[in-house]
Design an enzyme around this catalytic site. Structure first.
Site, PDB file in Angstrom:
ATOM      1  N   LYS A  50       0.842  -1.204   0.000  1.00 54.44           N
ATOM      2  CA  LYS A  50       0.000   0.000   0.000  1.00 54.44           C
ATOM      3  C   LYS A  50       0.879   1.257   0.000  1.00 54.44           C
ATOM      4  CE  LYS A  50      -0.249  -0.148   5.052  1.00 54.44           C
ATOM      5  NZ  LYS A  50      -1.059  -0.589   6.204  1.00 54.44           N
ATOM      6  N   TYR A 285      15.164  29.998   7.794  1.00 55.19           N
ATOM      7  CA  TYR A 285      14.019  30.751   8.325  1.00 55.19           C
ATOM      8  C   TYR A 285      13.978  30.770   9.846  1.00 55.19           C
ATOM      9  CZ  TYR A 285      12.022  30.405   3.604  1.00 55.19           C
ATOM     10  OH  TYR A 285      11.791  30.485   2.254  1.00 55.19           O
TER      11      TYR A 285
HETATM   12  C1  PLP Z   1      -0.354  -1.704   6.788  1.00 55.49           C
HETATM   13  C2  PLP Z   1      -1.007  -2.955   7.198  1.00 55.49           C
HETATM   14  C3  PLP Z   1      -0.276  -4.134   7.373  1.00 55.49           C
HETATM   15  C4  PLP Z   1       1.232  -4.166   7.346  1.00 55.49           C
HETATM   16  O1  PLP Z   1       1.723  -3.686   8.563  1.00 55.49           O
HETATM   17  P1  PLP Z   1       3.313  -3.691   8.863  1.00 55.49           P
HETATM   18  O2  PLP Z   1       3.417  -3.325  10.273  1.00 55.49           O
HETATM   19  O3  PLP Z   1       3.897  -2.670   7.946  1.00 55.49           O
HETATM   20  O4  PLP Z   1       3.779  -5.062   8.543  1.00 55.49           O
HETATM   21  C5  PLP Z   1      -0.963  -5.291   7.625  1.00 55.49           C
HETATM   22  N1  PLP Z   1      -2.304  -5.296   7.718  1.00 55.49           N
HETATM   23  C6  PLP Z   1      -3.046  -4.174   7.573  1.00 55.49           C
HETATM   24  C7  PLP Z   1      -4.524  -4.235   7.709  1.00 55.49           C
HETATM   25  C8  PLP Z   1      -2.426  -2.962   7.321  1.00 55.49           C
HETATM   26  O5  PLP Z   1      -3.160  -1.850   7.191  1.00 55.49           O
END
Ligand code: PLP
Length: 394
Positions: A50, A285
């Site tokens: 993702k 800044y």
């Molecule tokens: C992002 C996510 C994962 C992966 O989590 P990690 O800690 O990066 O391994 C697994 N399951 C769901 C539902 C997620 O949203």
């Protein structure tokens, strides 16, 4: 072999020196996938890609993960999942699941692309049913239980109704319940009492659904930290995100080296200017840094628009000319400054913001500590203005 990531393509000719680049070592991704499969023998591995594979590039990382034995890919949104199918990751090659739906989502496209879709409530079941009827083929549905995270998922009290309704849709040939699943709240804090409580609740909700007649292909709850630390949480499949990219889920669980993982992303920039300044010179800044004496300043041409956290103003570490230097003053939109302490590295020299650490450079974890966040956020927020350069494609 190198090429430019399609999603981050820039107008730069291939040979031009780059303002900044994120090198993604796909051999590291493959090795991490193999290490995770060794950790969870008997469970299938879902590579979570993702948010553009946590900033590493969804399609190249998905391909690398599949080449190394991941049989599932996971995304948050259906659009992310559909893009993987469009890029050629075919149903014959890999299952793809997506879990973050809103009303009116692309259910029919998902069914036609052979995605597994997650359903947490009645509204989604109703929409997926209608889409399956329109598509003339059943949807693959995974029912999500809230076992204690308090985010997405079906509450315990509503579970029997959701399962019963899903079984009715299955009997009508509109869906196939392919999975029962959940997600942990505190798996990155080994020993946290919620972990055992969620596991008990998950077993109970799975057993309940199975008593009602569900025959899931996969039951799953483990994210990276659970995959790495909790053998009893592995069930039929583990969903791993951060560990694929070689980053530890938390310092408490260990360093990447402890876990047999290798960070895949190295973020570098070319020094844009080196100049001598007197003592007492305000920098960037707000003048939150004032040179303590005559020194040299180096200009690093990346800023918060590129995902460098503004919260790392005055604290973020970089490696320049073999030495650690610290962001001097505020991180601006496109650039920040480091005090080079009188050194005069050549303009155009490489500045390493973070990488695996073997050249003595800082890691994403170091930046997370400097900015008061987690390494997940450091890599995921690197912006599209930074070209990804892929190394070690198969
Ligand atoms: C992002 C996510 C994962 C992966 O989590 P990690 O800690 O990066 O391994 C697994 N399951 C769901 C539902 C997620 O949203």
């Amino acid at each position: 072999m190198r090429h430019w990531g399609a999603m981050n393509e820039t107008a730069h000719p291939r040979s031009a020196p780059l303002r900044a680049r994120a090198e993604i070592d796909l051999a590291a991704v493959r090795a991490n996938v193999r290490a995770l499969r060794d950790r969870a023998p008997g469970a299938a591995l879902m590579a979570v890609v993702k948010s553009d594979a946590y900033g590493h590039g969804a399609v190249p990382c998905a391909r690398a993960a599949v080449a190394a034995g991941a049989t599932w890919l996971g995304t948050a949104t259906p659009e992310e999942a559909l893009a993987l199918r469009e890029a050629g990751l075919s149903p014959g090659q890999v299952r793809i699941m997506c879990w973050l739906w809103t009303p009116g989502g692309p259910w029919r496209e998902a069914i036609e692309a052979d995605l597994d879709v997650s359903v947490s409530g009645m509204w989604a079941l109703k929409e997926v049913r209608e889409a399956a009827r329109a598509a003339g083929r059943p949807a693959r549905v995974q029912l999500k239980a809230d076992t204690g995270l308090g985010r997405n998922g079906c509450q315990h009290a509503d579970w029997a109704d959701l399962v019963t309704e899903a079984l009715r849709a299955e009997a009508e040939g509109l869906i196939r319940v392919t999975g029962l699943w959940s997600h942990f709240a505190c798996a990155d804090e080994p020993g946290h009492p919620s972990v055992a409580a969620q596991l008990d609740r998950f077993r109970e909700m799975v057993a309940h659904a199975e008593r009602l007649g569900v025959r899931p292909e996969v039951r799953h709850i483990a994210n990276s930290p659970a995959t790495l630390t909790l053998p009893e949480a592995r069930f039929d499949l583990v969903r791993s995100g951060i560990a694929l990219y070689g980053i530890s889920p938390s310092a408490e669980i260990g360093t990447p080296v402890d876990l047999g993982l290798r960070p895949a992303m190295t973020l570098t920039a070319s020094l844009a200017l080196v100049k001598r300044v007197p003592g007492g010179h305000g920098v960037s800044y707000g003048h939150h840094y004032v040179t303590p004496g005559p020194t040299t300043l180096g200009l690093v041409p990346v800023g918060y628009a590129d995902g460098i956290p503004r919260h790392a103003s005055g604290t973020g570490p970089v490696l320049v000319g073999g030495k650690w230097r610290t962001v001097a003053g505020r991180v601006a939109m496109d650039q920040f400054v480091v005090d080079l302490g009188g050194d005069e590295p050549e303009i155009g020299s490489e500045v390493v913001l973070f990488g695996p650490g073997d050249r003595g450079e800082p890691t994403a974890e170091d930046w997370a500590q400097a900015a008061g966040t987690i390494a997940y956020e450091i890599v995921t927020r690197i912006g599209t203005r930074v070209p990804r350069v892929y190394l070690n494609e198969e």
